[in-house]
Write a protein that holds these residues in place. Sequence first.
Motif, short mmCIF file in Angstrom:
data_model
loop_
_atom_site.label_atom_id
_atom_site.label_comp_id
_atom_site.label_asym_id
_atom_site.label_seq_id
_atom_site.Cartn_x
_atom_site.Cartn_y
_atom_site.Cartn_z
N UNK A 166 42.57 -86.09 -29.45
CA UNK A 166 42.47 -87.31 -28.63
C UNK A 166 43.79 -87.57 -27.88
N UNK A 167 43.65 -87.91 -26.61
CA UNK A 167 44.82 -88.27 -25.79
C UNK A 167 44.63 -89.69 -25.25
N UNK A 168 45.69 -90.51 -25.34
CA UNK A 168 45.67 -91.82 -24.67
C UNK A 168 46.56 -91.75 -23.44
N UNK A 169 46.06 -92.26 -22.32
CA UNK A 169 46.88 -92.42 -21.11
C UNK A 169 47.11 -93.91 -20.92
N UNK A 170 48.34 -94.36 -20.95
CA UNK A 170 48.69 -95.79 -20.86
C UNK A 170 49.63 -95.98 -19.67
N UNK A 171 49.26 -96.92 -18.82
CA UNK A 171 50.01 -97.16 -17.57
C UNK A 171 51.43 -97.69 -17.82
N UNK A 172 51.57 -98.58 -18.79
CA UNK A 172 52.85 -99.28 -18.99
C UNK A 172 53.75 -98.55 -19.98
N UNK A 173 55.02 -98.99 -19.97
CA UNK A 173 55.95 -98.58 -21.02
C UNK A 173 55.87 -99.66 -22.10
N UNK A 174 55.71 -99.29 -23.38
CA UNK A 174 55.66 -100.29 -24.46
C UNK A 174 57.05 -100.45 -25.05
N UNK A 175 57.44 -101.63 -25.60
CA UNK A 175 56.65 -102.86 -25.65
C UNK A 175 56.49 -103.50 -24.28
N UNK A 176 55.31 -104.08 -24.07
CA UNK A 176 55.05 -104.81 -22.83
C UNK A 176 54.35 -106.12 -23.19
N UNK A 177 54.57 -107.14 -22.38
CA UNK A 177 53.93 -108.44 -22.62
C UNK A 177 52.43 -108.31 -22.43
N UNK A 178 51.69 -109.01 -23.27
CA UNK A 178 50.25 -109.17 -23.04
C UNK A 178 49.86 -110.53 -23.60
N UNK A 179 48.88 -111.14 -22.99
CA UNK A 179 48.40 -112.43 -23.51
C UNK A 179 47.23 -112.13 -24.47
N UNK A 180 47.03 -113.05 -25.45
CA UNK A 180 45.97 -112.82 -26.45
C UNK A 180 46.58 -112.72 -27.83
N UNK A 181 47.17 -113.85 -28.28
CA UNK A 181 48.10 -113.78 -29.42
C UNK A 181 47.53 -114.28 -30.74
N UNK A 182 46.38 -114.94 -30.69
CA UNK A 182 45.79 -115.49 -31.90
C UNK A 182 44.57 -114.64 -32.28
N UNK A 183 44.63 -113.97 -33.42
CA UNK A 183 43.54 -113.07 -33.80
C UNK A 183 42.46 -113.83 -34.58
N UNK A 184 41.33 -113.18 -34.82
CA UNK A 184 40.28 -113.76 -35.65
C UNK A 184 40.10 -112.89 -36.91
N UNK A 185 39.79 -113.50 -38.06
CA UNK A 185 39.68 -112.74 -39.31
C UNK A 185 38.81 -111.49 -39.21
N UNK A 186 37.73 -111.54 -38.43
CA UNK A 186 36.80 -110.40 -38.34
C UNK A 186 37.50 -109.12 -37.86
N UNK A 187 38.56 -109.26 -37.05
CA UNK A 187 39.20 -108.04 -36.51
C UNK A 187 39.94 -107.26 -37.59
N UNK A 188 40.22 -107.91 -38.73
CA UNK A 188 40.90 -107.21 -39.82
C UNK A 188 40.03 -106.05 -40.32
N UNK A 189 38.71 -106.24 -40.28
CA UNK A 189 37.80 -105.19 -40.72
C UNK A 189 37.91 -103.97 -39.82
N UNK A 190 38.06 -104.21 -38.52
CA UNK A 190 38.13 -103.08 -37.57
C UNK A 190 39.47 -102.36 -37.70
#
Length: 411
Positions: A29-53
Amino acid sequence: MQTVDVVVIGAGPAGTVAASYLKKQGYNVTILEKEKFPRFQIGESLLPCCMEHLSESGLLEAVEKQQFQKKTGAAFMLGEKRCEFFFTEQFTKGWTWTWQVKRADFDSALAEATREKGVDVNFECEVLSVTCSAEKQVLEYRDIDGNTHKIECRFIIDSSGYGRVLPRLFDLSKPSAFTPRGAIFSHLEDKNRSEKASNNIFVHSFDNNKSWIWAIPFSDGSTSVGIVSDKEKVMELAENGGEKYKSFIRDFEDLNGRFKESEFKFEPRNILGYSVGVKTMFGEGFVLSGNSTEFLDPIFSSGVTFATASGLLSAKMTDRHLRGEKVDWKTEYEDVVQKGINVFRSYVTGWYSGDFQTIIFAKTIDDDIKYQICSVLAGYVWDHSNPFVKKHDTILPTLAKVIKMREKAQI
Ligand code: FAD
């Protein structure tokens, strides 16, 4: 030309969950990512269900090490009225907590852990064009030095978020039915916050349900504070380096002076018109996941959870497809993702119509109802044994009507 099994576009939560899962199944598997990390992103509050994923894709441990702020609930406010949900008091049996994260750190931790698993993660590589067919997929991308390359694969997962690479290239986007809204936000010093305030996202509704403020506390003592409103209002708040946004946050009565003297950690940023739909979530040789599919609204913090949910499911379907199994992408993928989106669509609609507020700020709220709503707020929107999931499109307006009639009769 380099050849791999799967190329994932984007190293956000959707892309890293998908890539990590597929790597575990033995794919190249290869990921192609446009930005250099770390980079800012909005979306900072997670939900418990995502812990399963995160757990199923093998990424939970890497996030745990970051010691992010624990989130155990959500508090909604309307003037003096307050309704607090605790994820321990839920209808669905699932995770009772999650985290609030600075996305620069969260996404970097996910990308690094994905790389450690053996995924080839390439930063500053922007996908420019894509050709898909039944036999092979070819992507053209530009690296940091401006050189273009081609890479061939058996299957593509587009997790490019707001970049919407394949929806753009293949004309798959469709307009959202929601009013065009926007948000303006920054991170603030938060010396006045109580310990209780640290474990929650705080949402203040105002302007007759048209606008709201989020306060998302982080483990380093700072807090993300944003205002969501219609596009015009956000543009006005953003003028002159966000002067009006800053004074609004300092003086907003319901915040009780919490940020009166606070330093803003960066110039306010804004994002406008983010709600968008999609005509299809799959095609020959590709599938879309995360924000590349549909994004509704930030009110219930569902974006990252949808990204991890659809990232994981898209990877499972891709695995089966590559093994030569027949996958019904419509019923086994798109309809499943869409069902979850549709549940949240009803709640977003209920928020801006005021029905959701009528229910949660009623003089009394039945415990069972509160637990069932809490499971929706925790992201368990695929649990159809929950009446607030199963009857999502009718239950809020009906219940709000009954509450209004009852409260009128009591006056
Ligand atoms: P992203 O996180 O956007 O990652 C996609 C990646 O793809 C990016 O790193 C990008 O650089 C890369 N990319 C883009 N184009 C290309 C290209 N051409 N080539 C290669 N790479 C490319 N969600 C929550 O869960 N909680 C919240 O509290 C919350 N608050 C929000 C507040 C606002 C105002 C808004 C607008 C959204 C909010 N969201 C929230 C939603 C959240 O931002 C997204 O749903 C989430 O980031 C989607 O994750 P993703 O992996 O799909 O995409």
